[in-house]
Structures are given as C-alpha cells and as structure tokens.
Design an enzyme around this catalytic site. Sequence first.
Site, mmCIF file in Angstrom:
data_model
loop_
_atom_site.group_PDB
_atom_site.id
_atom_site.type_symbol
_atom_site.label_atom_id
_atom_site.label_comp_id
_atom_site.label_asym_id
_atom_site.label_seq_id
_atom_site.Cartn_x
_atom_site.Cartn_y
_atom_site.Cartn_z
ATOM 1 N N GLU A 39 -6.771 0.992 6.711
ATOM 2 C CA GLU A 39 -6.489 -0.143 5.829
ATOM 3 C C GLU A 39 -5.443 0.166 4.754
ATOM 4 O O GLU A 39 -4.919 -0.747 4.134
ATOM 5 C CB GLU A 39 -7.775 -0.638 5.173
ATOM 6 C CG GLU A 39 -8.355 0.306 4.138
ATOM 7 C CD GLU A 39 -9.097 -0.454 3.042
ATOM 8 O OE1 GLU A 39 -9.280 -1.669 3.179
ATOM 9 O OE2 GLU A 39 -9.451 0.176 2.056
ATOM 10 N N ASN A 40 -5.137 1.452 4.552
ATOM 11 C CA ASN A 40 -4.093 1.845 3.594
ATOM 12 C C ASN A 40 -2.927 2.533 4.286
ATOM 13 O O ASN A 40 -2.168 3.272 3.655
ATOM 14 C CB ASN A 40 -4.677 2.786 2.540
ATOM 15 C CG ASN A 40 -5.597 2.075 1.580
ATOM 16 O OD1 ASN A 40 -5.186 1.187 0.848
ATOM 17 N ND2 ASN A 40 -6.859 2.467 1.592
ATOM 18 N N HIS A 68 -8.751 -3.927 1.964
ATOM 19 C CA HIS A 68 -7.303 -4.168 1.993
ATOM 20 C C HIS A 68 -6.842 -4.677 3.356
ATOM 21 O O HIS A 68 -5.642 -4.686 3.644
ATOM 22 C CB HIS A 68 -6.548 -2.883 1.658
ATOM 23 C CG HIS A 68 -6.778 -2.389 0.256
ATOM 24 N ND1 HIS A 68 -6.657 -3.211 -0.838
ATOM 25 C CD2 HIS A 68 -7.109 -1.160 -0.218
ATOM 26 C CE1 HIS A 68 -6.920 -2.508 -1.943
ATOM 27 N NE2 HIS A 68 -7.205 -1.275 -1.592
ATOM 28 N N HIS A 174 -13.875 4.276 2.120
ATOM 29 C CA HIS A 174 -13.459 3.542 0.923
ATOM 30 C C HIS A 174 -13.249 4.419 -0.303
ATOM 31 O O HIS A 174 -12.287 4.218 -1.041
ATOM 32 C CB HIS A 174 -14.431 2.416 0.554
ATOM 33 C CG HIS A 174 -14.014 1.645 -0.660
ATOM 34 N ND1 HIS A 174 -12.851 0.908 -0.712
ATOM 35 C CD2 HIS A 174 -14.591 1.504 -1.884
ATOM 36 C CE1 HIS A 174 -12.734 0.343 -1.904
ATOM 37 N NE2 HIS A 174 -13.774 0.691 -2.640
#
Length: 256
Positions: A39-40, A68, A174
């Site tokens: 997600e990053n 994200h 996370h």
Amino acid sequence: MNILAIGDIVGSVGCRFLREKLPDLKKKEQIDLVIANGENAADGNGITPAAAEFLFSSGVDVITTGNHAFRRKEVYDLYDNCDTLLRPANYPDGSTPGKGLTVYDMGRIRVAVINLMGCMFMESLNDPYLVIDRMLDTLSCRIVILDFHAEATAEKLALGYYLDGRISAMFGTHTHVQTSDERILPNGTGYITDVGMTGPYESVLGIRPELAVRKFKEKLPVRFETATGKCRLNAIRFTVDDRTGKTLSLKRIEIL
C-alpha cells in the site's frame, strides 16, 4: 507448504530492494507463495499500476494493502481487474473498487488470501469480525492466510485468538515495526502482531526523519518524502500443513 509474508514495502527504494533480495530468499526458504503488503509501494504512499506490476514481476504472487489503498485514483481499475491485488475486505461493498479475498490456485492446492483492516485509530469500516465470519462460511480452502492491517496490538491479538483454528495464519501490517511475538496459537494458527517494513531503515516508517520531526514539532502540513540509504526487508515464513491447514512452524526474517 512454505508461505512468505512481506511487511509494508515503502517507495521505489523498497521495491528495488525487494527485487534484489527476493529471489535468493525464495530459494533459501523454499517458498511456494509470496504475499506482500504494497500500500506504500509508490513514492509518496499509495500504490500505482506501475508499482504493482513491479512487485508482481519481482516475484510477489499476491499484493495486500490497507488504509492507503485508494490514495492513487489511477489504480482503481486495476483493483477491479486484477484478482491478486487486494484491498481490505471490510470497505463497503458496491461502492469500493476491488475485493478483499483471492483464492490462489497452485494446482495441487488452493490458498485463500484475505485482507482486512482494523477499526481502532483507523478509518471507520465494517466490523472485521462480521466480515471474516461471512467470508469463512463460504470458503472451502484448507489454507487461509490473513493480512490484518491495524494499528492496535490488542486488536490484532484479539482477532488472532478469535480466528485460531479457523485460519492457517495471520500476520499484522501497518505499524512498519517488526514485532518479536511470532507464535503458533493453541489451535494451530500461525501469528505475528506486525511483520514489519521493507524499505529504508534510517527513517521514520520509511519517511525522511527531518520531515517527520517537522510534522510533529510544528503541527503544520508537511509533504512527506521517502528516505534513502540502506534498506531492510522484514518478512515471516509460515510452514503450513497441506492436509490440515495448520501452521507447523514459522520463522521471522530480517534481511539487510
């Protein structure tokens, strides 16, 4: 079966480090399936189609995400068209691109991968307990792996014990910090609170330290940038019994 779960990949520097290290890691640990939180993966956070393709071509089989997931609108269509790019399953159905479950067919066996997001200190999504209960009621796979993208340690542990014996393994993502609490729960579910981060180590969760300091000190908006320098890859290997779906052993991994 050996399943590798890789912690949050941060920026293009983290993606390149993954590509450099993953082939040897897969060979050394005799990995059958690779799951990575991406997600990053795009610089500035979020994930783009180009970043997803880079991860897939580097040897990742299933990409999971988190809060994200939808930062980059250009990836929305890919969520709908790619079975192995997941977003948390407890986003609202009907209005949210993509899905939070894939069944990965490996020929001799099928592996279900589920992506969920926590509620404590996060966006207010559907109840992860109700969502995963419904999903497990419809699954026939013996092996089920969960990425639980959540902030609070207690929330992760509680869900782990709730699902103990019902899924093969759960890894948390996370917080970007690898925890040392890997274990096999009493009924055979492999567990770790957070698998960690893949990206620049001299950073604040992958961000240039001076920018993070400015944000906390001055309380004003700051445009974050991915740090540079030496990287680390954090992961965990779950060895799962093909017949029972239970975790037989697990190994926390850190590669410099």
